[in-house]
Design a protein around this motif. Sequence first.
Motif, PDB file in Angstrom:
ATOM      1  N   ARG A  33     -24.828  -4.851  11.948  1.00  0.00           N
ATOM      2  CA  ARG A  33     -24.938  -3.556  11.278  1.00  0.00           C
ATOM      3  C   ARG A  33     -23.880  -2.563  11.748  1.00  0.00           C
ATOM      4  N   LYS A  34     -23.113  -2.981  12.715  1.00  0.00           N
ATOM      5  CA  LYS A  34     -22.080  -2.059  13.179  1.00  0.00           C
ATOM      6  C   LYS A  34     -21.086  -1.749  12.070  1.00  0.00           C
ATOM      7  N   GLY A  35     -20.821  -2.757  11.298  1.00  0.00           N
ATOM      8  CA  GLY A  35     -19.902  -2.519  10.190  1.00  0.00           C
ATOM      9  C   GLY A  35     -20.609  -1.750   9.087  1.00  0.00           C
ATOM     10  N   PRO A  36     -19.971  -1.651   7.932  1.00  0.00           N
ATOM     11  CA  PRO A  36     -20.655  -1.013   6.810  1.00  0.00           C
ATOM     12  C   PRO A  36     -21.862  -1.856   6.408  1.00  0.00           C
ATOM     13  N   LYS A  37     -22.900  -1.189   5.929  1.00  0.00           N
ATOM     14  CA  LYS A  37     -24.109  -1.907   5.516  1.00  0.00           C
ATOM     15  C   LYS A  37     -23.788  -2.756   4.291  1.00  0.00           C
ATOM     16  N   LEU A  38     -24.155  -4.016   4.370  1.00  0.00           N
ATOM     17  CA  LEU A  38     -23.789  -4.923   3.289  1.00  0.00           C
ATOM     18  C   LEU A  38     -24.982  -5.157   2.380  1.00  0.00           C
ATOM     19  N   LEU A  39     -24.683  -5.329   1.099  1.00  0.00           N
ATOM     20  CA  LEU A  39     -25.743  -5.687   0.163  1.00  0.00           C
ATOM     21  C   LEU A  39     -26.137  -7.144   0.411  1.00  0.00           C
ATOM     22  N   ASN A  40     -27.373  -7.432   0.076  1.00  0.00           N
ATOM     23  CA  ASN A  40     -27.848  -8.754   0.496  1.00  0.00           C
ATOM     24  C   ASN A  40     -27.312  -9.900  -0.362  1.00  0.00           C
ATOM     25  N   TYR A  41     -26.484  -9.586  -1.350  1.00  0.00           N
ATOM     26  CA  TYR A  41     -25.853 -10.702  -2.062  1.00  0.00           C
ATOM     27  C   TYR A  41     -24.347 -10.718  -1.828  1.00  0.00           C
TER      28      TYR A  41
END
Lengths: 598, 626
Positions: free
Chosen positions: B113-121
Motif C-alpha cells: 500500500r505504500k505505492g498508489p492504491k491499486l484497483l483490484n483488477y
Amino acid sequence: MKRSRLDDTPDEPATTPKKARTDSYGSDDEIATLQSTQATPSKRQTRSILKDTPRKANGATSVAVNGIANGLPNAVPNGLAKGDETPRSQRKVLFSTPTHTREEDKINGTPTVVRNADRSARRKSARRLLERNISDNLSDEEDLDGEDVLARQIWDEDEGSEDEVPGIAEEDLDAVVPDTPSKRGRGRPKKDPTQIKRRKRSPTPPQNLPPHEQYFFQNRPGGTKTSSNTLSSLSLLNHEDYFAQLKAYTDPHADAKGFLQDLHARSFDQWAFELRSGFNICLYGWGSKRELVMKFAGNLHHTLDTPPKIVVVNGYTSTLTLRDILSTLASQIVPKSAKLPAQPPALLDLLLSTLSTSSSPAPLTLLIHSLDAPPLRRLSTQAAIARLAAHPAIRLLATDDTPTFPLLWDLSLRAQLNFLFHDCTTFADHSVEVDAVEEVNSLLGRSGRRIGGRDGVGYVLRSLPENARSLFRILVAEQLAASEPESSHNANGDAAPDPNRDGDGVDDGMREPPTPSRRRRTPAADGADAATAVEYRLLYHKAVEEFVCSSEMAFRTLLKEFHDHQMVETRRDGLGAEVLWVPFRRDELEALLEELVG
Amino acid sequence: MSASSRPQEVLSKVDAATVESIRAFVTSTSIGQLGLKLPTGLVVAGPSIASHGQFFENLAKALATDARSTCVKLTSDEATNLKNLLKTLIKKATSRNPDLDEDEDEDRDLVRRKGPKLLNYDLQILYNWSKEQSTDRVIVAFQDSEAFDGALLAETVELLHSWLDRIPFVLLFGIATSIENFHDKLPRSAIRCLEGAQFDVVRADEVLEQVFQKTIDNDNIPIWLGPSLCGMLLDRQKDHIQSVRASVDALKYAYMSHFFANPLSMFLQKDVTFKNVPKDHFEAIRNLPSFRRYAEDCLELGEGELVRSMLQDDQSLFEQITQNLTSGQQVMHQIVNTVELLFVIRNHIPRIADLSRSALYVKAVAGELDMQSPIMRDLLLSVKKSSSDVLSALLEDVVALDNKKLSSAVMKLQAQLKRLLDSSQGTSTPLRSEHHLHHSTLRTTVVAQKVELRKQKSNLSKKDSAYSEFLKQFYDLIEIYFSDTLINPKDLFLHEVFLYDLKSPHRDVFMPKPRFAIERALSAPHDYLDCECCVPAGGGLDEATLSSTQPATAILYQLYLESGSLINVSDLWSAFNAILNDDGDFDEAQVMALFQRSLAELKYMGFIKSSRKKADHVAKVAWKGL
C-alpha cells in the motif's frame, strides 16, 4: 305427458313406438307408417313441409313454442298442444327408423339410406338437445323425457364412434354445458339433480389415452371450459382451524406409513456404508423424508464409536441463504478464532482449503432436507453445494421432493455430487416443509397471505385509534357500494353462485361497459378488486365530513398506517387519479364491515 | 477397497502422460526463449466435458509441484467480463500460497500500500506479487474455452500479451471440440500473440477400456462382473457422455453391493477357515440353484456319496466350496485370457467387424461365444483362409501374450512356420492355404436348366500345401483351446459367489426415475402402502382406481389427472369432498383441511401453479407419463 301415453299402450298388437303413437294421432297414422318403412330423406322433407310449414319458417319461434310446450304442458289448451306436438311425433318416427334398418335393407338394398337417416337423426338430436338446454331453466321436470333420452343416446353413439366430432353442434353443446373436468370422475355420489343431469350430458372424455394423447386432448383449443364457480373464502380454513382439524384427523394409513418408514430405516447401515465409501446419497420419492433423515442422523450418532459431526440444513426454510449454510459449516470446521470472510465464495474456498490441509479431517456429515427447495435452486448455490459434496471429507445426504429435481444439475455438477439415489417413498405429510394454508391462499390469489387474512386486519384495527377504524370503515363501505351494481356478474366479488348466471364468464365484457371490465380483469388473480376502488379525493372528503380527520396531513398519516400493514393498496387509474382499495373479496369485506360497525 | 483403487490408478496413470508432457512444455518455456509471444498449450480434451474438471485438477496439482510457478484455473462462469476475469485471476494467483500467515499477509498488504492504491483488477498487483515471489511463470488455464465469449477471450489474450514483458504468463486452453474451432473463435490479432503446442488427452472411451481391462484381468481379483451388468455399464457410458470417473464409481458400487449384500461373498476371503464361517452360510450355499445343478451332475456321474456328504456335512461342503471357488476363478481367468487372445487374433484378420475387448468380454461371459456363434465361426474361417504373412504376425503377438496353455505349442508352430517361410524365400508372394479364395475357382455348369456352382480346388503348389497342413495344425490348436475355455460361467458351481450380475441395484441407484416414482405413488398408492383398504378393484393391474380410503393427496392427484389444463378449484373441492365424504363420516371442515394440505402439496411438487386467467383457477403444469 308423452311417456304416460306410451305406457298406456303396451299391449297394443303393434309394439313399435310409432304404432303406439298412431293411436293418439289418428290422422297421422298412415303417412307416418309409410314414411318409416321407406324412410327416404326426400320423403321426409316433403312431409315436414306439408306438416310444419310455420315451424320451419322461423326456427326460433318454434324453439320457444316447444319450450313453452315442454314447460307448461297442462296450461296449453288441448287442441293447441296437439297441433304443436305434431312435429315432435314426426321426429320420433325418424328416430325409430334405425330399428327398421334390416327391413329396409331387404327392400331397398341401399345402406346409404340408413346412413342418411342416421345422420339426420344425429343432426336432429343435436338440435333437440340444444333446444332442451335452452329451455332448461323453464322445464327441469320434463328433462328426462323419453325423447331426450333417445336424442342423447343417438348423440352419444355417434360421439363414441367418431374420434373427432366435426360440426358446430358439438361446439354449441360444449358452450352450453360447461365442461367441468372435476365432475367427470367415476362413481361419485349423486348430490343434487342438476349436477346429475349435467354430468350425464357432458361428453365423456376418451379413456385410457396414452400420455401424449392425453396431453393434447387436455390442451385442445376450446377444451378448457370450466365453470365459474368460486370457492367461498369462508370455507377455506385459517391456520388455527386448519391445525385443529388436522389434529383431530386420524390417518387410516398410519400403520402402512410406519411400515414404510421401518422399511427404509432398515437400509440405514447400507447408507452409512455408502457414505463411508465416498458416495453421496440422494433420497427421492413421494412424502416428506424429514423424519426419516433425522432418524438416520440419530442412528449415525448412536451406532458409531466416534460420533461424526452432523450438520443439518433445512432447505425448505424460505429465508435460507448459501451464506447460512457455509457459516454453519465453518463453525464446525474452522477454528473459532479465525476470521471468516463475508462473501460466500471466499468462505467456501476457506472451508475447502481448511478441510484439505488439516491432516486427518474428521469426516463431516451434511444432511440437507429438500435440496430442491426454492431457496436452494439457484445455480450458484447448487454449484457451491456440489463443490462441498465433492470433497472427500464431507459426506452429503440430501433429500429431494419434486419429481423433476435432476434438472437442477448439469453433467459436471452431477459428477461432482456423485449421488447414489434411493427411492424413499414415505407418504408422510409435508407438514414442516409446506405451509398449507399460506400456499393455498397464494395459489388462489387470496390476499390473506399478506396480513394473515381478515383476522389479521381485525387485529391491526383493534390496535389502531378510533379515527383510523372509522376511516377504514368508510373505505370498506365505499368499496362495497362501488361493487354493488355489478355484483351478479363479478366472479371475484360473488361468493354465492347465482342461478341465473350463464355458467361462463367469457361474455362478461359484452354486457358491461368496456372500461371497468378491462380494469377488473387485470388484477383478478390477485383477489384485489381495483374496479371497485375508491378515489383518493372522494375518500378524503368523506373522512372530513365524518370528522375522522381535519387535514390532508392527518389523512395521509392514517392511510400510511394501513399501507404499512398492507391493508390498503393504491394506484393511479386511467385518468391519473389516485385510487385506493382494500385487497379483499366481497364476502370478506362484508364480514369486515360487520365487525367494524358492530 | 483395493478393487476401487486399481481403476483410480489407471485413471491417474492415463492422465499422467498428458499432464507430464504439458508440464514439460510449461517448464521448457521461459520468457527470453519465446520472444514476445504468449506460450500457449492447447489441450484437446474431447467432448466428455464431465471429465475435464478432473483432468484440469490433476494438471493444476502437477503444475503446482513446481514451487516457482503459479497455476490459475479459470472457468467461464467466473469470468463474465474482462474486469471479473482479471479480478478472479489476480485473486486466485495471489492467494495461492497457503503457508502464509494472516498477519504476514497483512504486512505485505501494508508494504504494497505504500505505492498508489491499486484497483483490484489491476495487473500491477499481480506484477508486484510475482516480483516478490520471484515467480518463474504464471500459468493461466482456461478450462472450458468454448464457453468463454470470443471477444472477451481475445481481449484477455491481448492484454496478457502486453504484460508479457513483465509477468511471465503461460496460457492453457481446454478445448472440447477442435483446434480449428478454437482458431475460428479468436480474431487474428489475438492469435498473432499466441505461440502454442497441442496436447491430446486420452479419450474417455479409451480410458474406460483400459480401466475395464484392469478390473477383469488381474491375478488377484476375486470376483468378476456379469454380462448384463457390464453391458449396462458400457452402454450407459456411451449413451450419457459421462466422465470415466462415474463409470469407475459404478464399478466400485458393484463390488460394494456384492460384498455388502451377498453374505456368501465371505468365502472369497483368502484366509477364510471353516471355523469362522457361520452355519447358516452353508445352508445358503445348499439353496443356491448352482448347487442344485452341481449335485444333479454329481448324481449323474454316480457320485451319490459326495452329494450326501455335501448335504449333511458342513466340513466337506466347505472343502468342496474352496475347491470349486478356486477352479471357478481359474475358469474366469481363462475366459479373460481367451478374450485377450480373441482380440489379438481379430486385430490381425482383415475385414472383420471391430469389437472392443469389453464387448468381447461381455459376450464371452454371457456364454455367447461358443463354437456355433457367428463371431467364432467367422473368426475360425478367416484363420483358415489367412496367408502366411498375416499368420506370422499373428503368431508373434500370440506368443507375446504369454498364455500359459498356448505359448509352448504356439512357439513350436512359430518355429515351424519360420522354417517353411525360409524354404520359400525366393517367392515374393506369401503362402496361401487351400481354403484361400485364390486357390479355388468357381465352375458353372448347367444341369437340367439349373445353374450349379461348384468350387474346385486348383492344384496347390507344394509349399502351399505344406502351409495348409501347418495352418490346419494351428487351427485345430486354437479351436480346441476356444472350446475348452469359452464356457458359460453361469453353468459353474458357485457362480453366484464370484460372478456379480445384478442389474437392479445399479439401475435404481444411478439411473433413478423420480418422476415415475412419485407419479406411481400418487396414482397407485396401494403399490407402496400395501394396505387392505386400498386394494384396487378388479385385480387392479395397472389401471389405478379412485377410492375414498386412499391418502388425500393421492385422491386429489387423480382428480387432477382427469382435468384439463385449467382447473376450477371450487369444482375440484366439491369432487374431492364427494369422494372423501363418501360415507359422510367426516366433518366438512376436516375434509377441507385435507384438501388444503393436498393442494398445497401438489403445488409444492410443482404440479400446479396459480393462474391469472380466471378467479379460483389453477393451471396444470405436469402431465403424467410424459
